[in-house]
Each structure stands twice: as structure tokens, then as C-alpha cells.
Scaffold this motif. Structure first.
Motif: not given
Ligand code: ZN
Ligand code: ZN
Length: 156
Positions: A16-17, A20, A23-24, A60, A86
Motif C-alpha cells: 500500500f505504501m 501511496m 500517488f503522492s 512518512y 510502513i
């Protein structure tokens, strides 16, 4: 918590990171926060070898720390493996992006490992764009176009 559940949550958080980060990178760093990411594309020399862009690492680190801390405080619940996922992503990101691609620790780690070659090429193409827009290849650890993996694995 069963060990397999724990490991599965770590892996999901890790993957998922990458999403992320992709995406970011695409919509935030090359969007309204470009002013913090710009010096990663257009180098400026400073007395310290840090970039404004490094602020994202600090950002993060906060959810990782909170998930681990509350996970431990709440009796080692599901939040702990999320925080560890994470954190592990942070290490992977640091290894791939700072050491393999940008050689920021000056280790000159020139591996011809097929995976490392693919991520390095993909990110170098990202850096061939000096402006906010257009750009390409926003992923870091594995969300890069499959052609880079295919090409690299075809070669010797
Ligand atoms: Zn970028
Ligand atoms: Zn970069």
C-alpha cells in the motif's frame, strides 16, 4: 495474533505504501507541493547535502511511528504490523531511491542485478524531465511500467 496474519498485514501495508508513494509523487509532489519536490529534479548546491524534497521522508515517518507506538500500547494489535510495513517500505525506498538510483551515500553501488537495473532506468527516465509536468514513471520500488522489468530480464 497469528504469525501469518501478522506477516500478511506487514506485506499489505508495504505494498500500500508503494501505491501511496506513487500517488503522492504523481499528484502531490508533481502537483501542489512541487515547490518541495523541485530541488530533487533541479539540483541546487547547499552547504548540507539535503533537499527540500527530503521533507517527505519525515512526513512518512510519522504514521509509521504512531502505528508502531499505539500498536504496542494497545497490546500488540493489528496497528503494529501496519507500522512495521510502513517502516520496511521506508527502508526499501531509501535503498532503491537514495542508494541505488541517486548514490547519495556515495557507495557507488553499481549492481547489474536485473531488478535494480529496471528500477534505476525507470527512475532515471523520470529524472530526464526537469519540470513539474509532463513526467513519467512515478513509482519507486515496484510500481513502474512492466516494460522496464521485461527489457531488463531479457538482457544479460
Ligand atoms: Zn519527481
Ligand atoms: Zn529521484
Amino acid at each position: 495474533m497469528k504469525i501469518l496474519v501478522f506477516i500478511s498485514i506487514v506485506l499489505v501495508a508495504f505494498c500500500f505504501m508503494e501505491f501511496m508513494a506513487w500517488f503522492s509523487h504523481k499528484y502531490v509532489m508533481h502537483g501542489f507541493m512541487w515547490k518541495f519536490h523541485k530541488d530533487h529534479h533541479q539540483k541546487v548546491s547547499r552547504w548540507l547535502p539535503i533537499e527540500l524534497n527530503d521533507i517527505f521522508v519525515v512526513i512518512y515517518a510519522v504514521p509509521s511511528w504512531l502505528f508502531i507506538m499505539y500498536g504496542v500500547m494497545d497490546g500488540y494489535d493489528y496497528k503494529l504490523p501496519i507500522g512495521i510495513g510502513i517502516l520496511l517500505y521506508g527502508f526499501a525506498y531509501f535503498f532503491v531511491h537514495e542508494i541505488i538510483v541517486h548514490n547519495r551515500l556515495k557507495w557507488n553501488f553499481k549492481s547489474e542485478n536485473k531488478y535494480m537495473r529496471a528500477v534505476r532506468r525507470a527512475h532515471k527516465v523520470h529524472h530526464s524531465y526537469l519540470q513539474k509536468d509532463p513526467s513519467d514513471n512515478f513509482g519507486f520500488v515496484f510500481l513502474i511500467p512492466s516494460k522496464y522489468f521485461k527489457d531488463s530480464f531479457k538482457e544479460e
